[in-house]
Structure formats: structure tokens, C-alpha cells
Design a protein around this motif. Structure first.
Motif, short mmCIF file in Angstrom:
data_model
loop_
_atom_site.label_atom_id
_atom_site.label_comp_id
_atom_site.label_asym_id
_atom_site.label_seq_id
_atom_site.Cartn_x
_atom_site.Cartn_y
_atom_site.Cartn_z
N GLN A 204 2.29 1.35 1.64
CA GLN A 204 2.54 2.80 1.72
C GLN A 204 2.97 3.35 0.37
N ASP B 240 -12.32 6.03 2.42
CA ASP B 240 -12.17 6.89 1.22
C ASP B 240 -11.15 6.29 0.26
N ASP B 241 -10.08 5.75 0.84
CA ASP B 241 -9.06 5.11 -0.02
C ASP B 241 -9.65 3.88 -0.71
N PRO C 239 -3.84 -3.39 9.42
CA PRO C 239 -3.17 -2.10 9.25
C PRO C 239 -1.72 -2.18 9.74
N TYR D 255 2.96 -1.91 5.06
CA TYR D 255 1.52 -1.67 5.10
C TYR D 255 1.28 -0.20 5.39
N ASP D 256 0.10 0.27 4.94
CA ASP D 256 -0.27 1.65 5.22
C ASP D 256 -1.36 1.68 6.28
N PRO D 257 -1.02 2.01 7.52
CA PRO D 257 -2.03 1.99 8.59
C PRO D 257 -3.05 3.12 8.45
N ALA D 258 -2.82 4.08 7.54
CA ALA D 258 -3.76 5.19 7.37
C ALA D 258 -4.88 4.86 6.38
N PHE D 259 -4.81 3.71 5.73
CA PHE D 259 -5.80 3.34 4.71
C PHE D 259 -7.21 3.34 5.31
N ASP D 260 -8.15 4.03 4.67
CA ASP D 260 -9.51 4.09 5.22
C ASP D 260 -10.55 3.93 4.11
N LYS E 159 2.24 3.94 -2.88
CA LYS E 159 1.01 3.91 -3.69
C LYS E 159 1.31 3.69 -5.18
#
Ligand SMILES: Cc1cc2nc3c(=O)[nH]c(=O)nc-3n(C[C@H](O)[C@H](O)[C@H](O)COP(=O)(O)O)c2cc1C
Length: 385
Positions: free
Chosen positions: A137, A240-241, A164, A233-238, A139
Motif C-alpha cells: 500500500q 493499470d497499476d 491481494p 499488501y494493496d488489494p486494489a492493485f490491478d 507506494k
């Protein structure tokens, strides 16, 4: 039972030697998997269900196991994959693994959760190095780690995409291994039964995870070994990232943790240089498909555009042979080399690689394959259970 390294003629023997050395909660942290451990077992079983059908009457007096491996030559179609927290099992274990890989002529992947820093590994084990990044998370921290890896000469960035959120590892829960660690009469007894390990942890500074230092959870505390990465961890990572990460990293990009063919086009399309079919050694999603079972669908979707590697369940040289026969470009070792280092530090890690190398060579000779390119699925048969 104590086992000397000389008595360890297989990865399973190294596993038993590691179990004999470590307190049970610590051994189980490395050995265990998520929930009912179905995927953990299936990863191994999938290799054991596949049978070899050897070709005969071929000159196999000389065998060549070297090949290009993710953009550079390697002496074996293997890399040591990333494993966190190794120093809690063997002090200096990350450096020991990295040196063993360099000596064997294969790449080593350093985990974000390693107990050695990016620079320490680059200084002490100058082989082919990959840095495995968890998507944190924080960055700014992630960017700093990645740019330090570039400066230190790491040739590849491994992005692990299969967690995630952290998995539910019930052996750890049973032992109270987490944050904070619960001291129960049972686990106190287990630590007391392995006084060498326990005294070392009590009397010397416990290992730290330098790449995670200062994040939630006290990294200098041995109790934090499970939680620090998991909490961050960043569960929003997708996708685009991932594309943004690709743009910012000039070296090779390896995406680890792909099992569904439907994910492949997008990942290859944004510029990944290799994929690793992996379910994190059954430590995250239980009842997830075994790596070997997922390999054909990922290969089909990749259509030869990038090398596809595999990890999960590799315990024999013949397992490497089977993965190659199905079309993998190579494998990452996980627990196989981990058991080696936990059993005996640097010599143990070298021993694990030597076992895999010898077994792969013997399997190739017995199957009539002189070079890795001779290994193909004509030599495989599926048998019903
Ligand atoms: C104790 C342990 C720690 C691990 N830590 C990481 C890690 O930090 N990063 C990562 O991408 N994978 C990690 N993994 C997963 C391995 O890289 C690999 O996917 C897995 O171990 C392969 O399965 P195998 O152990 O059955 O060979 C870890 C695995 C184990 C057993």
C-alpha cells in the motif's frame, strides 16, 4: 531423529533434517499451506500422477542441461524462487541461498519479505539476481525498493500477483504464530525442545525484514514474521497499476502467480517478459488448481510470446523434466531449496540444488534426452488413479 547433510539423498530427506532442527511452529511456517492444504498436496501429487515413457537406444553419454532462461544463459532450467522470512529458520539464509544459486549458475529471486537487504545480496552473491516485489500500500516504499534493485544491478523484477490478501494458514494459527504471538504451554514446550535455535533467537538480535522495516507490525520482532507483509499488501492493485510498473522498470518483468489462461493476454500485452504459473505453493488460496494442471492452459494462452515458468510441488529432478515436457521454459524452486537451507545453511542449499541437478540429469539419460530441447510430451503418459 537428527540427519546429517551427507545422509540427505533426496529433497524429502532435507525436509526431515529441517524438521529435526527447527521448533515445530517455525518448521510449520515454512512447510505449511492454507486451510486444508489441498493445493499444497495437489501441487506434489500432480507431478506424481504423470508417468514417463522413455525413448531408448540413444547416445546419452553426454547430457547438456544448460539453456537460455528468461533472457540469459543458465546452467539448469531453474531459478531459486522468492521465499520470505528465511532468516528465522537459518540465520543468513537468504545470502546462503543466493550464493548457492550463483554457484549453480542459476538466478536467485530475493523476496520483499526477505531477511536480507537488496544491497546485501548484491554485495555478497554476485550472480543473476531478480527482485520480487509485493505490491505494498505504501507506494513510496515500493518505488524506493524497485529503484534500489535497479541501482544494485538486479536484472529482473518479479511481481507476485496471487495474494491481494494473505492466506489463512491454520498451522500458524494453531501454534499462535502471528502478531502478537501467543505463548501457550504447548509452543513454549516446542521451543524448549530445540534449544540451539531458541537460544540463538533469544541471545542474539532476531532477524529483521529490511525491505519492510518501519511498516505496520514491528519488523525487528520475531513475532512479526507472518504479519508485516500481509498487513501491507494493496488489494486494489490491478492491470493499470501493473502497466505503470512496467513503464517504470527498464529490466525484465516477470509476473508470478498466473493460473487462469484468461489473464494471460492482458499481462503479455502490457509487456511482461515471462510468466510464472504458481499458486504460491498452496499458501494462499486453498483448493486452487495445482500448478502443473494449470500449465497447459497458460501455455496455450501465451502462444509462445513469452517463456512460461512454473513453481509449486517441484521436489524431484523428474518434476523439472515433466514441467519441461509439458512446455514450461523452466521452474522456480520454493520449498525444495528452502528445506536445504533450513537443514544446513549454505551447504544445505547447495545440496538441494545438487540433488535436483543429479536427478534431472539421470531422468534425461533414462528417457533418452541429451539436451533440454529433446524433452517433449511424447515422453509423458497420464495414468488413471
Ligand atoms: C515459507 C515460504 C515463503 C514464501 N515467500 C514468498 C515471497 O515472499 N514472495 C513470493 O512471491 N512467494 C513466496 N513464496 C512462494 C514461493 O515463491 C513459491 O511460489 C512456492 O514456494 C512454490 O511451491 P513449492 O514450495 O511447493 O515449490 C513463499 C513460499 C514459502 C514456502
Amino acid at each position: 531423529m537428527t540427519l546429517r547433510l551427507d545422509d540427505c539423498y533426496s529433497i524429502e530427506r532435507l525436509r526431515l533434517a529441517a524438521r529435526a532442527r527447527l521448533p515445530r511452529p517455525i518448521f510449520d511456517f515454512f512447510d505449511g499451506g492454507a486451510e486444508d492444504e489441498i493445493t499444497l498436496r495437489e501441487n506434489v501429487d500432480a507431478f506424481q500422477r504423470l508417468r514417463l515413457s522413455p525413448r531408448v537406444l540413444r547416445d546419452v553419454s553426454q547430457v547438456d542441461m544448460a539453456a537460455p532462461f528468461v533472457g540469459a544463459p543458465a546452467a539448469l532450467p531453474c531459478a531459486i524462487g522468492p521465499t520470505g522470512a528465511v532468516g528465522f529458520g537459518w540465520r543468513g539464509g537468504d545470502v546462503a541461498l543466493a550464493r548457492a544459486a550463483a554457484q549453480a549458475g542459476i538466478p536467485y529471486a530475493l523476496s520483499t519479505s526477505a531477511t536480507a537487504s537488496i544491497e546485501e545480496i548484491a554485495d555478497q552473491a554476485p550472480g543473476r539476481l531478480w527482485f520480487q516485489a509485493y505490491i505494498l500500500q505504501d507506494k513510496a516504499r515500493l518505488t524506493d525498493l524497485i529503484s534500489r534493485a535497479a541501482v544494485a544491478g538486479y536484472e529482473a523484477l518479479v511481481i507476485t500477483v496471487d495474494l491481494p490478501v494473505g492466506g489463512k494458514r491454520e498451522r500458524d494459527l494453531a501454534h499462535g504464530l502471528g502478531f502478537p504471538m501467543k505463548l501457550t504451554p504447548r509452543n513454549v514446550c516446542q521451543f524448549a525442545r530445540r534449544p540451539a535455535w531458541s537460544l540463538d533467537m533469544l541471545l542474539r538480535r532476531p532477524p529483521v525484514m529490511p525491505s519492510l522495516a518501519g511498516l505496520a507490525g514491528r519488523t525487528a520482532d520475531r513475532r512479526a514474521m507472518k504479519s508485516v507483509a500481509g498487513r501491507n499488501y494493496d488489494p486494489a492493485f490491478d492491470l493499470d497499476d501493473l502497466a505503470r510498473l512496467r513503464d517504470g522498470w527498464k529490466g525484465r518483468l516477470i509476473v508470478k502467480g498466473v493460473v487462469n489462461g484468461l489473464d494471460v493476454d492482458a499481462i503479455v500485452g502490457l509487456g511482461a517478459d515471462a510468466l510464472v504459473v504458481s499458486n504460491h505453493g498452496g499458501r494462499q488460496l486453498d483448493t486452487g488448481i495445482a500448478s502443473l494442471a494449470a500449465l497447459p492452459e497458460v501455455l496455450a494462452a501465451a502462444r509462445g510470446r513469452v517463456p512460461v515458468l512454473l513453481d509449486g510441488g517441484v521436489r524431484r529432478g523428474s518434476d523439472i523434466f515433466k514441467a519441461l515436457a509439458l512446455g514450461a521454459a523452466g521452474v522456480l524452486t520454493g520449498r525444495a531449496t528452502l528445506y536445504g537451507v533450513l537443514a544446513g545453511g549454505h551447504p544445505g542449499a547447495c545440496k538441494a540444488l545438487q540433488i535436483l541437478r543429479d536427478e534431472l540429469q539421470r531422468t534425461m539419460q533414462l528417457c533418452g534426452a541429451r539436451r533440454l530441447a529433446d524433452i517433449n510430451d511424447d515422453m509423458l503418459r497420464t495414468v488413471s488413479p
